[in-house]
Scaffold this active site. Structure first.
Site, mmCIF file in Angstrom:
data_model
loop_
_atom_site.group_PDB
_atom_site.id
_atom_site.type_symbol
_atom_site.label_atom_id
_atom_site.label_comp_id
_atom_site.label_asym_id
_atom_site.label_seq_id
_atom_site.Cartn_x
_atom_site.Cartn_y
_atom_site.Cartn_z
ATOM 1 N N TRP A 137 106.589 91.804 32.302
ATOM 2 C CA TRP A 137 107.133 91.860 30.945
ATOM 3 C C TRP A 137 106.314 92.719 29.997
ATOM 4 C CZ3 TRP A 137 103.036 89.677 28.542
ATOM 5 C CH2 TRP A 137 102.312 88.697 29.240
ATOM 6 N N GLU A 184 98.863 78.493 34.368
ATOM 7 C CA GLU A 184 99.453 79.715 34.931
ATOM 8 C C GLU A 184 98.549 80.894 34.627
ATOM 9 O OE1 GLU A 184 103.382 80.702 33.535
ATOM 10 O OE2 GLU A 184 104.027 78.620 33.554
ATOM 11 N N GLU A 238 112.548 87.953 36.945
ATOM 12 C CA GLU A 238 111.125 87.947 37.295
ATOM 13 C C GLU A 238 110.841 88.441 38.707
ATOM 14 O OE1 GLU A 238 110.053 83.912 35.944
ATOM 15 O OE2 GLU A 238 109.221 84.913 34.184
ATOM 16 N N LYS A 239 111.757 89.233 39.250
ATOM 17 C CA LYS A 239 111.572 89.646 40.647
ATOM 18 C C LYS A 239 110.432 90.648 40.824
ATOM 19 C CE LYS A 239 115.662 92.588 40.218
ATOM 20 N NZ LYS A 239 116.000 92.012 38.891
ATOM 21 N N PHE A 240 109.978 91.266 39.731
ATOM 22 C CA PHE A 240 108.843 92.192 39.849
ATOM 23 C C PHE A 240 107.529 91.563 39.392
ATOM 24 C CE2 PHE A 240 112.519 95.117 39.443
ATOM 25 C CZ PHE A 240 112.479 95.582 40.753
ATOM 26 N N HIS A 241 107.518 90.240 39.255
ATOM 27 C CA HIS A 241 106.285 89.544 38.865
ATOM 28 C C HIS A 241 105.496 89.213 40.130
ATOM 29 C CE1 HIS A 241 103.665 86.597 36.966
ATOM 30 N NE2 HIS A 241 104.202 86.865 35.786
ATOM 31 N N ASN A 253 108.512 73.654 29.405
ATOM 32 C CA ASN A 253 107.749 74.850 29.740
ATOM 33 C C ASN A 253 107.546 75.698 28.497
ATOM 34 O OD1 ASN A 253 106.579 76.476 31.953
ATOM 35 N ND2 ASN A 253 108.008 78.018 31.195
ATOM 36 N N GLU A 254 106.272 75.898 28.142
ATOM 37 C CA GLU A 254 105.923 76.819 27.059
ATOM 38 C C GLU A 254 106.763 76.585 25.795
ATOM 39 O OE1 GLU A 254 105.835 80.773 28.804
ATOM 40 O OE2 GLU A 254 103.791 80.409 29.475
ATOM 41 N N ARG A 272 116.893 81.192 29.776
ATOM 42 C CA ARG A 272 116.267 79.896 29.509
ATOM 43 C C ARG A 272 115.909 79.801 28.020
ATOM 44 N NH1 ARG A 272 110.398 81.033 32.525
ATOM 45 N NH2 ARG A 272 109.845 82.762 31.186
HETATM 46 C C1 GLA Z 1 105.483 82.160 31.575
HETATM 47 C C2 GLA Z 1 106.450 81.146 32.141
HETATM 48 C C3 GLA Z 1 106.724 81.343 33.585
HETATM 49 C C4 GLA Z 1 106.911 82.807 33.888
HETATM 50 C C5 GLA Z 1 105.698 83.566 33.457
HETATM 51 C C6 GLA Z 1 105.761 85.029 33.779
HETATM 52 O O1 GLA Z 1 104.185 81.766 31.701
HETATM 53 O O2 GLA Z 1 105.995 79.819 31.943
HETATM 54 O O3 GLA Z 1 107.877 80.606 33.916
HETATM 55 O O4 GLA Z 1 108.039 83.272 33.218
HETATM 56 O O5 GLA Z 1 105.576 83.442 32.067
HETATM 57 O O6 GLA Z 1 104.574 85.701 33.405
#
Ligand code: GLA
Ligand code: GLA
Length: 677
Positions: free
Chosen positions: A316, A308, A356-359, A151-152, A113
């Protein structure tokens, strides 16, 4: 204010919801569980571009229709996201000119992304089209409560160095300076004979053999903020053609250095922030508190949204620690205490695929028979009980100066010491204030400072003349100012203020620095009270005993020019010379600290002395592991220790526990008590 509150009642509770990763049977279980946990708002569609526009101009909204309808039936609101942070795979192939180029000239790849150039006209056109299609379709959908643009911004593609970006940068410079002579003057390009004959000669600050013009670097940072804000405005204004619901985007305060959020705040209807705990820290909740206070300050003191955070580990960090028992609850309620009207997580259900499967998530891989799920359900009950705090304000008597431009400039290459880091000193002072149970606001140095008894400037390396004047007038009018070393050094172009340092603050502080004496790594210097034994020509001072404070990183030769010495160096390159000074000026005072103090005997002691001098009220005698914040009529007591703590002087109704407190409250180990006073 426009766009606030976003929900008809209570605090918003939920998270990012990415049901497209799951078959439809799972969606039905999702909404059942959302109701069980008391979820009221979910962020939908953040990464859906390739799904709703699988081929250019060819839209397919069937899945999103069904998801939004299902949420509406379940009574859960949607924070509907525009999907533009993750352009579809066809976009990249079709518009190679939109690809992101890094500082070393590498074209960054796809399969991820945020892989696009923010100045690309093709990206602008394609993103505007998909946002218009989305907004037109869902503007009146009853589930939609607000819009979440992108997003961010600036997280992974803050700076692009491609030819399109270079051209956009030159246009930005033409706009800022009008003629190239003004640019040359601002950047001081007589240095190394780097004078530009025309704007066309300017290149972005790509990797160069040695130190780059710092004015060039600073303006490229500013330009990049504008490039992203332009992207945001395009989407926001497209949505506005169809909908008058609140529009936001998720900031990353304070962990996205390139984005100047003082500038961003003016663009959104409600400030939203993402914050993740840094589990490598000893007391990560103090950095969390700082992030929340800074977010509230960026929001101008208005309620904001925690968009979030995490129920447990992220994926990460080098070592992704699970949260300890009660830690998620303490984290969430600390954000609420400091002004958030929501508690949102990334994400609802843990992903099985990709990066992100381990989040962690609200519904972990372990399912509902899990520590996290039980905590998620309990947190829902807490947040329902706390509905009454919605909209309430936090007030502070102390402000800490925070300026992203100073952050950038301080950390360019070739400074007097590699240990000069913007956040190092801000966090040290913030921690001392947190441990003294003092809630702070953050301010830009040009802000109105009159509401504060004390303003602390731990890291104001870059300070424009007008901001310095603002601080000066504040002190003359009766304010108290506490400044740490290497502040007031350069102006907004990173040019040294004329004369001895700290040029912009010399008059208000009543000191002049003859020479910087940065310390070696791990080297320390000792401080003592002036007049203590060993001090030249002094009779000795009996009260100056106790553990000696030590300084790290910095020492310098301070000459008094109106100020008096409060501490002096006992050793090191400036032994016998002032280390901490105070200048009584007008009705106020200005303190200066010329080394990195830490800990109980050093920074805590000094901060307490300055707080007393400034008349800042605060509770006494409480352990420094207790977080105490007042939001409106509610007192939040968050116990970060493994033992219970009793707080005297607390009378009122316990909001979470239903208890009646009459004169004192005991906060369980690791627990939280909220009292309506
Ligand atoms: C950011 C992104 C999310 C996700 C989280 C993971 O905040 O906006 O999509 O990737 O990090 O911590
Ligand atoms: C070299 C260069 C000088 C200057 C100094 C700084 O010697 O020739 O121009 O940059 O380094 O130490």
């Amino acid at each position: 204010m426009p766009g606030y509150p976003v929900l008809p009642e209570g605090l918003a509770y939920g998270g990012d919801y990415n049901p497209e990763q799951w078959p439809e049977e799972v969606w039905r279980e999702d909404v059942r569980l959302m109701r069980e946990a008391g979820v009221t708002l979910v962020t939908v569609g953040v990464f859906n571009w390739g799904l709703i526009e699988p081929r250019e101009g060819d839209y397919d909204f069937t899945r999103l229709d069904r998801i939004l309808d299902l949420l509406h039936t379940a009574g859960v609101y949607a924070d509907l996201a525009t999907p533009t942070s993750s352009p579809p795979t066809w976009f990249r192939r079709r518009y190679p000119g939109s690809r992101l180029v890094d500082r070393d000239g590498h074209v960054l790849g796809g399969g991820s992304r945020h892989s696009f150039c923010p100045s690309s006209p093709d990206y602008a056109a394609a993103s505007e089209r998909v946002v218009a299609a989305l907004a037109a379709r869902y503007a009146r959908h009853p589930a939609v409560a607000m819009w979440h643009v992108h997003n961010e911004y600036g997280w992974a593609n803050a700076h692009c160095y491609c030819p399109t970006s270079a051209e956009a940068f030159r246009a930005w410079l033409r706009d800022r300076y009008g003629d190239v002579g003004a640019l040359n003057a601002a950047w001081g390009t007589t240095f190394w004979g780097l004078t530009y004959g025309s704007f066309d000669e300017v290149e972005p600050p790509v990797a160069a053999p040695v130190g780059l013009l710092t004015g060039l670097q600073l303006d490229f940072m500013r330009f990049s903020v504008d490039a992203h804000i332009t992207c945001f405005r395009r989407e926001r204004d497209t949505i506005r053609r169809f909908s008058d619901l609140p529009v936001t985007t998720n900031f990353m305060i304070p962990n996205c250095k390139p984005m100047d959020y003082w500038r961003w705040a003016a663009e959104v209807d409600v400030v939203a922030n993402d914050h993740y705990l840094d589990s490598a820290r000893a007391d990560p909740h103090i950095e969390l508190a700082m992030a929340a206070d800074l977010t509230r300050s960026v929001a101008g003191g208005r309620p904001w949204m925690l968009m979030e955070h995490s129920t447990g580990a992220v994926n990460w960090q080098p070592r992704n620690l699970a949260k300890r028992p009660g830690e998620m609850r303490r984290n969430t309620l600390a954000h609420v205490a400091r002004g958030s009207d929501s508690a949102m997580f990334f994400q609802w259900r843990a992903s099985r695929y990709g990066a992100e499967k381990f989040h962690s998530a609200m519904v972990p891989h372990a399912g509902t028979d899990s520590l996290i799920w039980r905590d998620v359900v309990a947190l829902g009950a807490d947040l329902r009980a706390l509905a009454e705090v919605r909209g309430a304000r936090v007030t502070a008597e102390v402000a800490v100066v925070w300026d992203w431009e100073s952050y950038w400039a301080l950390e360019f290459e070739w400074r007097p010491s590699a240990d000069l880091r913007f956040r190092e000193r801000i966090e040290a002072y913030y921690e001392a204030l947190w441990r003294e149970h003092v809630t702070v606001d953050f301010v830009h140095p040009s802000a109105d400072l009159s509401p504060y008894r004390l303003v602390v400037a731990p890291s104001s390396y870059l300070l424009a003349e007008a901001s310095a004047k603002n601080l000066h007038l504040y002190v003359e009018a009766g304010g108290h100012l506490l400044v740490s070393y290497f502040s007031g050094i350069v102006d907004e172009n990173d040019t040294i203020h004329p004369g001895p340092c700290p040029g912009a603050l010399r008059d208000v502080l009543g000191v002049a620095v003859e020479e910087f004496h940065p310390l070696r790594e791990h080297e320390t210097v000792t401080l003592r009270s002036p007049g203590s034994p060993g001090s030249p020509g002094s009779p000795g001072s009996p009260e100056a005993s106790g553990p000696a404070a030590t300084g790290r990183i910095w020492s310098e030769r301070v000459r008094l020019a109106g100020a008096g010495a409060v501490r002096e160096f006992a050793d090191g390159p400036d032994a016998g010379h002032p280390a901490v000074t105070r200048h009584d000026l007008g009705a106020g005072s200005a303190w200066y600290v010329s080394t990195a103090l830490d800990g109980e005997s050093g920074l805590r002691g000094l901060v307490a002395e300055v707080l007393d001098h400034a008349g800042v009220s605060r509770p006494r005698g409480l352990p420094d592991t207790l977080e105490l914040v007042r939001r409106g009529d509610h007192l939040f007591l968050i116990n970060h220790a493994d033992t219970p703590v009793t707080v005297d002087g607390v009378t009122g109704a316990g909001v979470l526990d239903g208890a009646a407190y009459d004169g004192s409250a005991t906060v369980p180990a690791g627990g939280v008590v909220v009292v309506r006073t």
